[in-house]
Design a protein around this motif. Structure first.
Motif, mmCIF file in Angstrom:
data_model
loop_
_atom_site.group_PDB
_atom_site.id
_atom_site.type_symbol
_atom_site.label_atom_id
_atom_site.label_comp_id
_atom_site.label_asym_id
_atom_site.label_seq_id
_atom_site.Cartn_x
_atom_site.Cartn_y
_atom_site.Cartn_z
ATOM 1 N N ALA A 21 -38.155 -34.904 -14.431
ATOM 2 C CA ALA A 21 -36.918 -34.261 -15.449
ATOM 3 C C ALA A 21 -37.185 -34.073 -16.839
ATOM 4 C CB ALA A 21 -35.530 -34.717 -15.118
ATOM 5 N N GLU A 96 -29.258 -32.550 -17.234
ATOM 6 C CA GLU A 96 -30.276 -33.617 -16.739
ATOM 7 C C GLU A 96 -30.016 -33.646 -15.205
ATOM 8 O OE1 GLU A 96 -32.450 -37.716 -17.328
ATOM 9 O OE2 GLU A 96 -30.613 -37.341 -18.228
ATOM 10 N N LYS A 208 -29.882 -41.076 -11.778
ATOM 11 C CA LYS A 208 -29.380 -41.531 -13.189
ATOM 12 C C LYS A 208 -28.812 -42.745 -13.427
ATOM 13 C CE LYS A 208 -29.499 -40.669 -17.762
ATOM 14 N NZ LYS A 208 -30.835 -40.428 -18.324
#
Length: 520
Positions: A21, A96, A208
């Motif tokens: 990413a 993201e 995340k």
């Protein structure tokens, strides 16, 4: 760190996913995966020609699963599902997170059990590589039958609909295709369903969270150690022998880290023969409390990694003659662990708030409210109000979304995970936790000033010096919100942990005794 990653055949971790990413690792399809993808796509074409009823290939969706779709309409069926299921509402998710959704979807599709066309997968990878990220609303998924609404929005641009962000600017997908001289993809049988059936919305928030909660845990140990020094606490409760008697992995790691950070402190040795028998729990029980949260993080990391390498589509295509309509899209495995991690994150805030309160009380040779001239000055009276408010807000966010279920799809989908809400709530709690930790650092840095001229250890002194470059010693009342925001920035930009880790390495201090707690 890997420089390249092969979708569908390599083992994906949270760390590698985040590196893709960030553009630090290049994701590509291996020849083996390409062959599997092509084979699966061909098997779907056989199903269409045979007219054997297979869910989502030549039938309707959900409660329409018994409705036959003609061969000529199988392609239209797939574009229709992206349109009809794009019903998300609210603000866009972070770019993201949307990018991680695409990465994790490619990994699942590249396993070769979903019937996706090779050119469709190539287009998704093009979006990832060129950082052209679709607009995805944050609300609307119930976390079963896949994250239908957010995944539909994510892949609308493939067919020329929806919106994307190009270098932060939102434009229509049609304009984007025109700008890059691309044509909309005509989806084949099964492709629309393959794109939107899966847990990638939940999974992206989990990936995340593995990173963010890990950082919060590291910071909890660091800020807790600084608070201990300010309060002249004892390191005896971190003795390895004690924790071998109750050998939880997280507890042992925290005890080891606290001992390593605090070893050799002049502040610590100055009160080694004092009359204090034992410290309050928020100091003495850091290994047990922080460690319990670390155990929860370890579980989150483990289940996230399993999901990263799973096929969460439905139906799964083994061959034209062997398809299974199952429930791998159901988000319950991640939903429950995300709720667990939410409690873990909230508890880090709870114990940090207690340490702030303790430093304010005027005990252990510290001035009341951590200011020499209290009365005319309120000192650090009120920042603890903020930690109290944030702690309570986090408690209200700890209700497990996975404990609820609302039937959907006319009862066909009669139990759902609500894991999408679990994932979003966890990040809300971590947002609050980062501010709580910023305030603890404000208190701890000030408390250490009252131990001068004694020095702490290299790690703590390096972090204290960094803090003082941005937040001066408090002599009188000032706008403390500015101090809190400065410290919050040091947390979120990673500079505080980077300083701690670099200092530890330079001084041969080993902060890890178990590689399980690394994310790469």
């Amino acid at each position: 760190m890997h420089n390249s990653f092969f979708y569908g055949t390599d083992h994906l971790t949270s760390g590698i996913c985040l590196a893709i990413a960030a553009g630090q690792t290049k994701g590509q399809v291996s020849p083996e995966a390409a062959a599997n993808i092509q084979s699966s796509w061909e098997e779907v074409q056989k199903i269409v020609r045979s007219q054997k009823p297979v869910y989502g290939v030549n039938t309707g969706f959900g409660p329409l699963c018994d409705t036959h779709i003609s061969e000529k309409d199988t392609s239209l069926l797939q574009s229709n599902i992206l349109k009809s299921h794009s019903v998300g509402v609210g603000k866009p998710i972070p770019l993201e997170i949307a990018k991680i959704m695409m990465i994790t979807k490619v990994q699942a599709l590249a396993k070769g059990f979903s019937g996706i066309a090779p050119q469709t997968l190539t287009r998704i990878i093009w979006h990832i590589d060129n950082d052209i990220i679709p607009f995805v609303p944050e609300k609307g998924s119930v976390g079963a039958s896949g994250d239908l609404a957010p995944l539909s929005h994510l892949f609308l641009p493939l067919i020329g609909l929806g919106e994307v962000f190009i270098h932060g600017e939102k434009v229509s997908a049609a304009k984007m295709l025109e700008q890059y001289h691309l044509k909309p993809i005509v989806l084949g049988p099964k492709e629309g369903l393959a794109l939107i059936n899966g847990t990638q919305f939940i999974l992206a928030f989990a990936v995340k969270a593995v990173q963010r909660l890990n950082d919060a845990l590291d910071l909890a140990d660091l800020s807790g150690a600084m608070s201990l020094e300010g309060l002249t606490g004892s390191t005896r409760p971190f003795d390895e022998r004690l924790h071998n008697l109750r050998p939880y992995k997280g507890t042992k790691l925290v005890a080891h880290r606290l001992s390593a950070i605090l070893e050799g402190s002049a502040i610590g040795t100055s009160h080694i023969n004092c009359s204090r028998v034992q410290d309050p729990y928020s100091i003495r029980c850091m290994p047990q409390v922080h460690g319990a949260s670390r155990n929860a993080w370890l579980h989150l990391k483990e289940l996230t990694e399993i999901e990263l390498n799973s096929v969460t589509d439905n139906p799964v295509i083994f061959s034209a003659e062997d398809t299974i309509s199952g429930g791998n899209f159901h988000g319950q495995p991640l939903a429950m662990v995300l709720d667990y991690a939410t409690v873990a994150a909230a508890e880090l805030g709870n114990i940090a708030d207690r340490r702030c309160y303790l430093m304010n009380e005027g005990k252990y040779d510290l001035p009341k409210l951590l200011i020499a001239d209290a009365g005319l000055n309120s000192g650090l009276m009120i920042p603890q109000y903020t930690t109290a408010a944030l702690v309570t807000e986090n408690k209200t966010l700890c209700f497990p979304a996975s404990a609820d279920s609302v039937p959907t799809s006319l009862g066909q989908e009669d139990h759902v995970s609500m894991g999408s809400i679990s994932g979003r709530k966890l990040h809300m709690v971590i947002d609050n936790l980062e501010f709580i930790q910023a305030i603890e650092l404000l208190y701890a840095a000030q408390a250490i000033e009252f131990r001068r001229p004694l020095k702490s250890t290299p790690v703590i002194e390096a972090c204290h010096d960094l803090i003082r470059k941005h937040v001066p010693y408090i002599k009188e009342d000032r706008l403390f919100a500015d101090d809190i925001n400065q410290l919050h920035h040091l947390i979120t930009n990673g500079s505080l942990l980077q300083t701690a880790n670099e200092t530890a390495i330079a001084n041969h201090i080993n902060l890890f005794n178990d590689d399980d707690f690394r994310i790469y």
